[in-house]
Design a protein around this motif. Sequence first.
Motif, PDB file in Angstrom:
ATOM      1  N   SER A   1      11.916   5.886  -6.443  1.00  0.00           N
ATOM      2  CA  SER A   1      10.826   5.617  -5.517  1.00  0.00           C
ATOM      3  C   SER A   1      10.402   4.162  -5.693  1.00  0.00           C
ATOM      4  O   SER A   1      10.678   3.542  -6.723  1.00  0.00           O
ATOM      5  CB  SER A   1       9.646   6.556  -5.782  1.00  0.00           C
ATOM      6  N   PRO A   2       9.715   3.593  -4.702  1.00  0.00           N
ATOM      7  CA  PRO A   2       9.358   2.173  -4.799  1.00  0.00           C
ATOM      8  C   PRO A   2       8.246   1.908  -5.793  1.00  0.00           C
ATOM      9  O   PRO A   2       7.394   2.755  -6.039  1.00  0.00           O
ATOM     10  CB  PRO A   2       8.916   1.842  -3.368  1.00  0.00           C
ATOM     11  N   ASP A   3       8.253   0.716  -6.356  1.00  0.00           N
ATOM     12  CA  ASP A   3       7.186   0.265  -7.244  1.00  0.00           C
ATOM     13  C   ASP A   3       5.900   0.154  -6.420  1.00  0.00           C
ATOM     14  O   ASP A   3       5.879  -0.482  -5.364  1.00  0.00           O
ATOM     15  CB  ASP A   3       7.578  -1.112  -7.811  1.00  0.00           C
TER      16      ASP A   3
ATOM     17  N   LEU B   1       6.762 -10.731 -11.401  1.00  0.00           N
ATOM     18  CA  LEU B   1       7.283 -10.523 -10.056  1.00  0.00           C
ATOM     19  C   LEU B   1       8.697  -9.967 -10.213  1.00  0.00           C
ATOM     20  O   LEU B   1       9.594 -10.661 -10.693  1.00  0.00           O
ATOM     21  CB  LEU B   1       7.309 -11.835  -9.275  1.00  0.00           C
ATOM     22  N   THR B   2       8.862  -8.708  -9.833  1.00  0.00           N
ATOM     23  CA  THR B   2      10.150  -8.039 -10.009  1.00  0.00           C
ATOM     24  C   THR B   2      10.840  -7.876  -8.662  1.00  0.00           C
ATOM     25  O   THR B   2      10.243  -7.405  -7.696  1.00  0.00           O
ATOM     26  CB  THR B   2       9.970  -6.657 -10.654  1.00  0.00           C
ATOM     27  N   THR B   3      12.104  -8.288  -8.615  1.00  0.00           N
ATOM     28  CA  THR B   3      12.943  -8.071  -7.442  1.00  0.00           C
ATOM     29  C   THR B   3      13.837  -6.874  -7.728  1.00  0.00           C
ATOM     30  O   THR B   3      14.610  -6.883  -8.692  1.00  0.00           O
ATOM     31  CB  THR B   3      13.811  -9.301  -7.132  1.00  0.00           C
ATOM     32  N   TYR B   4      13.694  -5.841  -6.909  1.00  0.00           N
ATOM     33  CA  TYR B   4      14.474  -4.618  -7.091  1.00  0.00           C
ATOM     34  C   TYR B   4      15.594  -4.532  -6.057  1.00  0.00           C
ATOM     35  O   TYR B   4      15.383  -4.821  -4.874  1.00  0.00           O
ATOM     36  CB  TYR B   4      13.580  -3.390  -6.906  1.00  0.00           C
ATOM     37  N   TYR B   5      16.769  -4.124  -6.502  1.00  0.00           N
ATOM     38  CA  TYR B   5      17.838  -3.755  -5.585  1.00  0.00           C
ATOM     39  C   TYR B   5      18.060  -2.249  -5.704  1.00  0.00           C
ATOM     40  O   TYR B   5      17.679  -1.625  -6.705  1.00  0.00           O
ATOM     41  CB  TYR B   5      19.126  -4.522  -5.875  1.00  0.00           C
ATOM     42  N   ILE B   6      18.632  -1.646  -4.673  1.00  0.00           N
ATOM     43  CA  ILE B   6      18.814  -0.195  -4.633  1.00  0.00           C
ATOM     44  C   ILE B   6      20.269   0.139  -4.982  1.00  0.00           C
ATOM     45  O   ILE B   6      21.177  -0.132  -4.193  1.00  0.00           O
ATOM     46  CB  ILE B   6      18.447   0.358  -3.245  1.00  0.00           C
ATOM     47  N   PRO B   7      20.516   0.685  -6.169  1.00  0.00           N
ATOM     48  CA  PRO B   7      21.900   0.900  -6.630  1.00  0.00           C
ATOM     49  C   PRO B   7      22.758   1.743  -5.694  1.00  0.00           C
ATOM     50  O   PRO B   7      23.963   1.513  -5.590  1.00  0.00           O
ATOM     51  CB  PRO B   7      21.706   1.595  -7.989  1.00  0.00           C
TER      52      PRO B   7
ATOM     53  N   HIS C   1      16.239  -6.093  -0.635  1.00  0.00           N
ATOM     54  CA  HIS C   1      15.563  -6.284  -1.912  1.00  0.00           C
ATOM     55  C   HIS C   1      14.082  -6.002  -1.717  1.00  0.00           C
ATOM     56  O   HIS C   1      13.501  -6.360  -0.689  1.00  0.00           O
ATOM     57  CB  HIS C   1      15.726  -7.721  -2.423  1.00  0.00           C
ATOM     58  N   PHE C   2      13.477  -5.351  -2.706  1.00  0.00           N
ATOM     59  CA  PHE C   2      12.034  -5.153  -2.748  1.00  0.00           C
ATOM     60  C   PHE C   2      11.455  -6.101  -3.787  1.00  0.00           C
ATOM     61  O   PHE C   2      12.034  -6.254  -4.864  1.00  0.00           O
ATOM     62  CB  PHE C   2      11.691  -3.713  -3.162  1.00  0.00           C
ATOM     63  N   GLN C   3      10.311  -6.727  -3.470  1.00  0.00           N
ATOM     64  CA  GLN C   3       9.637  -7.576  -4.443  1.00  0.00           C
ATOM     65  C   GLN C   3       8.287  -6.947  -4.799  1.00  0.00           C
ATOM     66  O   GLN C   3       7.490  -6.615  -3.898  1.00  0.00           O
ATOM     67  CB  GLN C   3       9.406  -8.988  -3.895  1.00  0.00           C
TER      68      GLN C   3
ATOM     69  N   GLY D   1       0.825  -1.212   0.000  1.00  0.00           N
ATOM     70  CA  GLY D   1       0.000   0.000   0.000  1.00  0.00           C
ATOM     71  C   GLY D   1       0.853   1.254   0.000  1.00  0.00           C
ATOM     72  O   GLY D   1       1.965   1.277   0.544  1.00  0.00           O
ATOM     73  N   ALA D   2       0.337   2.301  -0.607  1.00  0.00           N
ATOM     74  CA  ALA D   2       1.133   3.501  -0.882  1.00  0.00           C
ATOM     75  C   ALA D   2       1.708   4.164   0.370  1.00  0.00           C
ATOM     76  O   ALA D   2       2.911   4.460   0.440  1.00  0.00           O
ATOM     77  CB  ALA D   2       0.287   4.510  -1.666  1.00  0.00           C
ATOM     78  N   GLU D   3       0.882   4.425   1.356  1.00  0.00           N
ATOM     79  CA  GLU D   3       1.357   5.188   2.522  1.00  0.00           C
ATOM     80  C   GLU D   3       2.373   4.418   3.356  1.00  0.00           C
ATOM     81  O   GLU D   3       3.458   4.937   3.637  1.00  0.00           O
ATOM     82  CB  GLU D   3       0.169   5.617   3.388  1.00  0.00           C
ATOM     83  N   PRO D   4       2.086   3.161   3.761  1.00  0.00           N
ATOM     84  CA  PRO D   4       3.114   2.429   4.506  1.00  0.00           C
ATOM     85  C   PRO D   4       4.358   2.155   3.679  1.00  0.00           C
ATOM     86  O   PRO D   4       5.476   2.151   4.216  1.00  0.00           O
ATOM     87  CB  PRO D   4       2.412   1.136   4.924  1.00  0.00           C
ATOM     88  N   LEU D   5       4.201   1.968   2.372  1.00  0.00           N
ATOM     89  CA  LEU D   5       5.359   1.701   1.519  1.00  0.00           C
ATOM     90  C   LEU D   5       6.296   2.907   1.491  1.00  0.00           C
ATOM     91  O   LEU D   5       7.524   2.747   1.529  1.00  0.00           O
ATOM     92  CB  LEU D   5       4.900   1.349   0.104  1.00  0.00           C
ATOM     93  N   LYS D   6       5.746   4.102   1.427  1.00  0.00           N
ATOM     94  CA  LYS D   6       6.587   5.306   1.448  1.00  0.00           C
ATOM     95  C   LYS D   6       7.379   5.387   2.752  1.00  0.00           C
ATOM     96  O   LYS D   6       8.571   5.735   2.762  1.00  0.00           O
ATOM     97  CB  LYS D   6       5.745   6.561   1.273  1.00  0.00           C
ATOM     98  N   LYS D   7       6.735   5.064   3.868  1.00  0.00           N
ATOM     99  CA  LYS D   7       7.427   5.096   5.157  1.00  0.00           C
ATOM    100  C   LYS D   7       8.526   4.046   5.223  1.00  0.00           C
ATOM    101  O   LYS D   7       9.612   4.292   5.766  1.00  0.00           O
ATOM    102  CB  LYS D   7       6.417   4.897   6.290  1.00  0.00           C
TER     103      LYS D   7
END
Length: 287
Positions: A154-156, A119-125, A108-110, A89-95
């Motif tokens: 910003s997060p997906d 299903l995308t796994t993101y790493y933060i460069p 990692h973010f999924q 969810g947008a608000e908790p994800l931003k926090k």
Amino acid sequence: MNSRILFATDLDGTLLDRHCLVPPEYAARLRKLIENGALFTVATGRHPRSAAEALKGSGLLLSTPAICLNGSVLWDMNEDKPARAWPIGAEPLKKVWDTVMDFSVAPHFQACDMNKGTLTTYYIPTLDPDGSARPLVYEPSSEPPCIFAPAGDSPDPNTVSLSYFAPREALEPIRLRCMGIEGVRTVFYASTRFSNMYFLELYARGGGKGCAAKEAMKFCGADRLFVFGDSENDADMFKEADRSFAPANAAPAILRTADETVPSNLDGGVVSTIERYFTVPAAGNIK
């Protein structure tokens, strides 16, 4: 009339051996149970690709989607696509995102896009230039359905979970900060494979293994849920189950809350227990 029981088992420390595989003898017995109508799936903190790697060679056909990423997503292993996801969810994800940026430990973010079936796994460069800080146990790919990619600024919005793998002392401050974020659940548990290494995972308050297992029941028409687990990330699944089982090697807290302690992962506790409880329709108990 027989109940239709869904048997859902954790992988590492519960079903798998020291080589992170299903021993051939136990796999053969499980296949026989499934062929005779037993409803069976896995419930794991692993990514779907990692779960598939662990099951490779076992010949096990799951009766319902696999519960992956600690219940953040249900993954159809046969069709290789998501069946259900629980976005943070947008608000908790931003926090969560803002909190992550206050620390130097790389997560990692999924993110699961149900419309695209990815299903995308993101790493933060900025924290992890090539994504190698959080090791994968599957081959990363830039192709769908499972993608490995650098995160943007910003997060997906489809993010379903966040995972860390590091020593306890590095994760404890992050855990304490994240526990205060409304709408997010945290699970913190020791690795069964690496000493002094821990997992810290965050997902939607409405998700988790327990919620996902209940949803998985709908896919196969089950009316009862029997679960197996050895670690703290299995606790909420135990709460939702009609009966819970912990292998003898499980964490003390899980042994205390389980309805029954069964033989260890090395001694086939999962398969021997299913053999005790599963009834073949009009054919009696499997022996």
